[in-house]
Design an enzyme around this catalytic site. Structure first.
Site, short mmCIF file in Angstrom:
data_model
loop_
_atom_site.label_atom_id
_atom_site.label_comp_id
_atom_site.label_asym_id
_atom_site.label_seq_id
_atom_site.Cartn_x
_atom_site.Cartn_y
_atom_site.Cartn_z
N GLU A 247 0.82 -1.21 0.00
CA GLU A 247 0.00 0.00 0.00
C GLU A 247 0.85 1.26 0.00
O GLU A 247 0.43 2.29 -0.52
CB GLU A 247 -1.00 0.01 1.16
CG GLU A 247 -0.40 0.29 2.52
CD GLU A 247 -1.40 0.18 3.65
OE1 GLU A 247 -1.27 0.96 4.61
OE2 GLU A 247 -2.31 -0.66 3.59
N HIS B 33 -2.00 -8.74 -1.08
CA HIS B 33 -2.04 -7.31 -1.37
C HIS B 33 -0.98 -6.89 -2.39
O HIS B 33 -0.91 -5.72 -2.77
CB HIS B 33 -1.85 -6.50 -0.08
CG HIS B 33 -3.03 -6.55 0.84
ND1 HIS B 33 -3.37 -7.67 1.56
CD2 HIS B 33 -3.97 -5.62 1.14
CE1 HIS B 33 -4.45 -7.43 2.27
NE2 HIS B 33 -4.83 -6.19 2.04
#
Length: 193
Positions: free
Chosen positions: A93, A120
């Protein structure tokens, strides 16, 4: 297979299993795995986070280990590697905010080198703009990232893998046996027991 190098992109709070297991398994197969993190050198560490599936609406997160990096980020050149591994956890992220990381991901894809992204990790692929018109699996909460990047999110069980072209993607660490096998196959390795 010796002297073939793989790049593994890491950052603080990378998922523990998703960095440790691939690093060890790929090293065991004879690959030289360069685990790197922006602004860090070989020998520096990143903190890991353990994500588990315990019946809650999403994963739980616990402190993991310190993972020692094996190469300096500043020295990375796409041409030196046969493939890229992007583990999940919290690091994708914010790693996607680093322009050099984005350039590296794009470079691997433009060269059609195998890329493995778990959980992710798809956030990095989406930010690099390499998912348009492609299929990609990821942790379900990252499905919107895949879709907004012009890709098709492939919703599969946590222990499964999806392969399309040079891209190997998986939802979470339970898929390690399948995605590692698919990635190694794309790399051209043969394992005989």
């Amino acid at each position: 297979m010796s002297s073939k190098k793989l790049l593994l992109l890491a950052g603080d709070f990378v998922e523990d299993y998703e960095i440790m297991v691939p690093f060890q398994a790929l090293s065991m197969l004879g690959y030289e795995v360069h685990a790197v993190c922006p602004d860090k050198q070989a020998g520096d560490t990143v903190k890991t986070a353990i994500h588990d599936f315990e019946g809650d609406q999403t994963y739980t997160e616990k402190p993991g280990h310190l993972f020692a990096l094996t190469y300096s980020f500043a020295d990375v050149k796409v041409d030196d590697y046969v493939g890229l591994v992007v583990p999940g956890g919290r690091s994708p992220e914010y790693l996607r905010l680093n322009e050099r990381v984005i350039e590296l991901v794009r470079g691997f894809d433009e060269a059609q080198k195998p890329i493995a992204a778990v959980c992710h990790g798809a956030q990095l692929l989406a930010a690099a703009g390499i998912l348009k018109g492609r299929e990609c699996s990821a942790y379900p909460a990252c499905g919107p990232d895949v879709t907004m990047a012009g890709g098709t999110f492939v919703d599969i069980a946590a222990d499964q893998v999806h392969v399309q072209g040079n891209l190997v993607s998986a939802p979470a660490w339970p898929s390690h046996p399948l995605w590692l096998a698919a990635f190694v196959k794309l790399l051209g390795a043969r394992i005989e027991l």
